[in-house]
Design a protein around this motif. Structure first.
Motif, PDB file in Angstrom:
ATOM      1  N   THR A  79       0.832  -1.192   0.000  1.00 59.21           N
ATOM      2  CA  THR A  79       0.000   0.000   0.000  1.00 59.21           C
ATOM      3  C   THR A  79       0.871   1.248   0.000  1.00 59.21           C
ATOM      4  N   ASN A  80       0.224   2.392  -0.066  1.00 58.12           N
ATOM      5  CA  ASN A  80       0.910   3.683   0.035  1.00 58.12           C
ATOM      6  C   ASN A  80       0.126   4.478   1.070  1.00 58.12           C
ATOM      7  N   ALA A  81       0.646   4.515   2.274  1.00 59.85           N
ATOM      8  CA  ALA A  81      -0.121   5.049   3.407  1.00 59.85           C
ATOM      9  C   ALA A  81      -0.094   6.582   3.449  1.00 59.85           C
ATOM     10  N   GLU A  82      -0.543   7.163   2.349  1.00 56.20           N
ATOM     11  CA  GLU A  82      -0.609   8.624   2.209  1.00 56.20           C
ATOM     12  C   GLU A  82      -1.997   9.000   1.738  1.00 56.20           C
ATOM     13  N   PHE A  83      -2.985   8.219   2.137  1.00 52.26           N
ATOM     14  CA  PHE A  83      -4.291   8.303   1.494  1.00 52.26           C
ATOM     15  C   PHE A  83      -5.416   8.141   2.514  1.00 52.26           C
ATOM     16  N   PRO A  84      -5.546   9.114   3.430  1.00 56.27           N
ATOM     17  CA  PRO A  84      -6.593   8.995   4.437  1.00 56.27           C
ATOM     18  C   PRO A  84      -7.991   9.100   3.810  1.00 56.27           C
ATOM     19  N   TYR A 128      -8.288   5.774   3.784  1.00 55.07           N
ATOM     20  CA  TYR A 128      -8.070   4.393   3.333  1.00 55.07           C
ATOM     21  C   TYR A 128      -6.794   3.798   3.913  1.00 55.07           C
ATOM     22  N   GLU A 129      -5.703   4.614   3.907  1.00 60.60           N
ATOM     23  CA  GLU A 129      -4.456   4.165   4.559  1.00 60.60           C
ATOM     24  C   GLU A 129      -3.620   5.381   4.888  1.00 60.60           C
ATOM     25  N   TYR A 130      -3.227   5.467   6.139  1.00 60.26           N
ATOM     26  CA  TYR A 130      -2.391   6.567   6.591  1.00 60.26           C
ATOM     27  C   TYR A 130      -1.676   6.129   7.861  1.00 60.26           C
ATOM     28  N   LEU A 158      -3.573  -3.122  -1.957  1.00 63.47           N
ATOM     29  CA  LEU A 158      -4.822  -2.605  -1.371  1.00 63.47           C
ATOM     30  C   LEU A 158      -4.536  -1.149  -1.021  1.00 63.47           C
ATOM     31  N   ALA A 159      -5.028  -0.245  -1.871  1.00 68.77           N
ATOM     32  CA  ALA A 159      -4.567   1.135  -1.755  1.00 68.77           C
ATOM     33  C   ALA A 159      -5.569   2.115  -2.352  1.00 68.77           C
ATOM     34  N   GLY A 160      -6.837   1.875  -2.126  1.00 64.80           N
ATOM     35  CA  GLY A 160      -7.843   2.724  -2.762  1.00 64.80           C
ATOM     36  C   GLY A 160      -7.614   2.715  -4.254  1.00 64.80           C
ATOM     37  N   MET A 161      -7.231   1.555  -4.769  1.00 67.08           N
ATOM     38  CA  MET A 161      -6.791   1.481  -6.159  1.00 67.08           C
ATOM     39  C   MET A 161      -7.965   1.312  -7.112  1.00 67.08           C
ATOM     40  N   THR A 162      -7.998   2.180  -8.096  1.00 69.62           N
ATOM     41  CA  THR A 162      -9.070   2.193  -9.080  1.00 69.62           C
ATOM     42  C   THR A 162      -8.851   1.110 -10.136  1.00 69.62           C
ATOM     43  N   GLU A 211      -5.918  -0.249 -18.241  1.00 66.58           N
ATOM     44  CA  GLU A 211      -4.456  -0.326 -18.352  1.00 66.58           C
ATOM     45  C   GLU A 211      -3.886  -1.223 -17.259  1.00 66.58           C
ATOM     46  N   ARG A 212      -4.373  -1.041 -16.038  1.00 69.05           N
ATOM     47  CA  ARG A 212      -3.867  -1.863 -14.934  1.00 69.05           C
ATOM     48  C   ARG A 212      -4.233  -3.327 -15.123  1.00 69.05           C
ATOM     49  N   LEU A 213      -5.404  -3.568 -15.714  1.00 71.73           N
ATOM     50  CA  LEU A 213      -5.851  -4.951 -15.936  1.00 71.73           C
ATOM     51  C   LEU A 213      -4.952  -5.697 -16.927  1.00 71.73           C
ATOM     52  N   VAL A 236      -1.081  16.511  -8.867  1.00 74.99           N
ATOM     53  CA  VAL A 236      -1.626  15.154  -8.700  1.00 74.99           C
ATOM     54  C   VAL A 236      -0.612  14.299  -7.946  1.00 74.99           C
ATOM     55  N   GLN A 237      -1.063  13.128  -7.455  1.00 77.27           N
ATOM     56  CA  GLN A 237      -0.113  12.143  -6.936  1.00 77.27           C
ATOM     57  C   GLN A 237       0.328  11.267  -8.097  1.00 77.27           C
ATOM     58  N   LEU A 238       1.653  11.108  -8.231  1.00 76.16           N
ATOM     59  CA  LEU A 238       2.253  10.352  -9.337  1.00 76.16           C
ATOM     60  C   LEU A 238       1.631   8.964  -9.500  1.00 76.16           C
ATOM     61  N   GLY A 239       1.227   8.646 -10.727  1.00 72.71           N
ATOM     62  CA  GLY A 239       0.757   7.303 -11.049  1.00 72.71           C
ATOM     63  C   GLY A 239      -0.679   7.014 -10.677  1.00 72.71           C
ATOM     64  N   THR A 240      -1.373   7.998 -10.100  1.00 80.26           N
ATOM     65  CA  THR A 240      -2.776   7.776  -9.744  1.00 80.26           C
ATOM     66  C   THR A 240      -3.667   8.075 -10.948  1.00 80.26           C
ATOM     67  N   THR A 241      -4.927   7.732 -10.824  1.00 83.69           N
ATOM     68  CA  THR A 241      -5.841   8.021 -11.936  1.00 83.69           C
ATOM     69  C   THR A 241      -5.987   9.537 -12.121  1.00 83.69           C
ATOM     70  N   GLY A 242      -5.871  10.303 -11.045  1.00 84.08           N
ATOM     71  CA  GLY A 242      -5.876  11.763 -11.177  1.00 84.08           C
ATOM     72  C   GLY A 242      -4.767  12.207 -12.122  1.00 84.08           C
ATOM     73  N   ILE A 266      -7.717  14.692  -7.135  1.00 86.35           N
ATOM     74  CA  ILE A 266      -7.457  13.563  -6.229  1.00 86.35           C
ATOM     75  C   ILE A 266      -8.790  12.951  -5.803  1.00 86.35           C
ATOM     76  N   ASP A 267      -8.736  11.765  -5.207  1.00 93.09           N
ATOM     77  CA  ASP A 267      -9.940  11.062  -4.755  1.00 93.09           C
ATOM     78  C   ASP A 267     -10.656  11.849  -3.647  1.00 93.09           C
ATOM     79  N   ASN A 268     -11.987  11.730  -3.633  1.00 93.16           N
ATOM     80  CA  ASN A 268     -12.802  12.579  -2.744  1.00 93.16           C
ATOM     81  C   ASN A 268     -12.528  12.427  -1.248  1.00 93.16           C
ATOM     82  N   VAL A 316     -15.977   9.078 -11.684  1.00 94.62           N
ATOM     83  CA  VAL A 316     -16.408   8.134 -10.645  1.00 94.62           C
ATOM     84  C   VAL A 316     -15.744   6.796 -10.946  1.00 94.62           C
ATOM     85  N   GLU A 317     -15.223   6.139  -9.924  1.00 97.90           N
ATOM     86  CA  GLU A 317     -14.481   4.909 -10.179  1.00 97.90           C
ATOM     87  C   GLU A 317     -14.663   3.847  -9.087  1.00 97.90           C
ATOM     88  N   ASP A 318     -14.276   2.620  -9.408  1.00 90.24           N
ATOM     89  CA  ASP A 318     -14.384   1.501  -8.465  1.00 90.24           C
ATOM     90  C   ASP A 318     -13.034   1.180  -7.860  1.00 90.24           C
TER      91      ASP A 318
HETATM   92  N1  ARG Z   1      -7.777   5.836  -6.799  1.00 91.60           N
HETATM   93  C1  ARG Z   1      -6.577   6.402  -7.313  1.00 91.60           C
HETATM   94  C2  ARG Z   1      -5.858   5.384  -8.174  1.00 91.60           C
HETATM   95  O1  ARG Z   1      -6.092   4.249  -8.117  1.00 91.60           O
HETATM   96  C3  ARG Z   1      -5.648   6.887  -6.235  1.00 91.60           C
HETATM   97  C4  ARG Z   1      -5.206   5.879  -5.233  1.00 91.60           C
HETATM   98  C5  ARG Z   1      -4.089   6.379  -4.365  1.00 91.60           C
HETATM   99  N2  ARG Z   1      -3.878   5.492  -3.270  1.00 91.60           N
HETATM  100  C6  ARG Z   1      -2.915   5.643  -2.330  1.00 91.60           C
HETATM  101  N3  ARG Z   1      -2.859   4.784  -1.363  1.00 91.60           N
HETATM  102  N4  ARG Z   1      -2.076   6.632  -2.394  1.00 91.60           N
HETATM  103  O2  ARG Z   1      -5.022   5.715  -8.953  1.00 91.60           O
END
Ligand code: ARG
Length: 254
Positions: free
Chosen positions: A35-40, A42-44, A92-96, A100-102, A142-148, A187-189, A211-213
């Motif tokens: 995970t990347n614990a920079e995402f309250p 979900y993980e922090y 497990l990281a609030g990952m959308t 591409e990821r699939l 944005v955060q690098l590599g995120t859907t944002g 960024i995510d809501n 909106v994403e899953d």
């Molecule tokens: N939902 C976005 C994505 O999948 C951002 C997830 C960022 N998660 C995190 N733990 N930093 O790209």
């Protein structure tokens, strides 16, 4: 004669038992979550410990599967590689879930919904998502590599409509916004709410970007684990465990 049969049966039973012990011992007993614990929320990190919705869901799944549990904290854009290489069993990281990821990993069934939102300064000239396209020329944090990152790169930067500024942490993108180095942050809501609450003078635009899953990433060749995780998710949703974890971190109003 009878005695011989009994002896053979006993020997066979003993052999089977040994085989099971060996087999069971070889089975993986620890579930490693990247995970990347920079995402309250979900993980922090709180008091030196990684907490949040994903951390608790990961622990609940491991318990359900009778496995030990360990979290590996890393950059967000390293998570998929960690899962592909077997360094981690799950991401497990609030990952959308994205197409591409699939291509590189599988996703479990979805356990939450995310919304990409836009954070601006309270007095920003940007008043809606449309302004990013129609006015253009803005710098988007944005955060690098995120859907944002991916969406704003494709929709805005690649179209010559703006510049994307990429940060390792969402919080750093928000810091750049407070100091005027970027014009907005996509960024995510849920983390957006946490970052806006922690900083003066920021707001979230009412129009959202996408909106994403959210789902759990598993290596393509680990279909057994994927099945087990989906079964665990189903059970932990039905028995109220997962709704309870989400409610704990994102209390529904009223
Ligand atoms: N939902 C976005 C994505 O999948 C951002 C997830 C960022 N998660 C995190 N733990 N930093 O790209």
């Amino acid at each position: 004669m009878k005695k011989t049969i009994k002896l053979v049966a006993l020997a066979l039973a003993a052999m089977l038992m040994c085989a099971c012990f060996v087999g069971c011992g070889a089975e993986k007993k620890e579930l490693v979550m990247a995970t990347n614990a920079e995402f309250p929320p979900y993980e922090y990190v709180e008091n030196g410990e990684i907490v949040g919705i994903d951390a608790e869901i990961g622990a609940a799944i491991a318990k359900e599967l009778g496995m030990e549990f360990r979290i590996e904290n890393m950059e967000f854009d390293s998570i998929i590689t960690a899962v592909m290489s077997g360094k981690a069993d799950v991401g497990l990281a609030g990952m959308t879930v994205t197409e591409e990821r699939l291509q590189n990993i599988n996703f479990s069934s979805s356990y939450a919904t995310g919304v990409q939102v836009v954070i601006v300064a309270e007095d920003s000239p940007i008043t809606s998502v449309d302004d990013l396209f129609d006015v253009g020329g803005y710098t988007i944090g944005v955060q690098l590599g995120t859907t944002g990152d991916l969406y704003s790169t494709w929709d805005l930067e690649d179209e010559g409509l703006g510049t994307v500024s990429r940060f390792n942490k969402g919080a750093d993108a928000v810091l750049a916004l407070t100091t005027g180095k970027v014009d907005c942050v996509i960024i995510d809501n849920e983390p957006a709410k946490a970052f806006v609450a922690a900083n003066e003078g920021l707001k979230i635009l009412e129009t959202s970007y996408a909106v994403e899953d959210y789902a759990i990433a598993v290596a393509k060749d680990n279909t057994k684990l994927l099945e087990d995780i989906n079964a665990a998710l189903e059970k932990l949703t039905a028995d109220g465990t997962i709704p309870g974890i989400i409610e704990k971190y994102i209390p529904s109003e009223g």
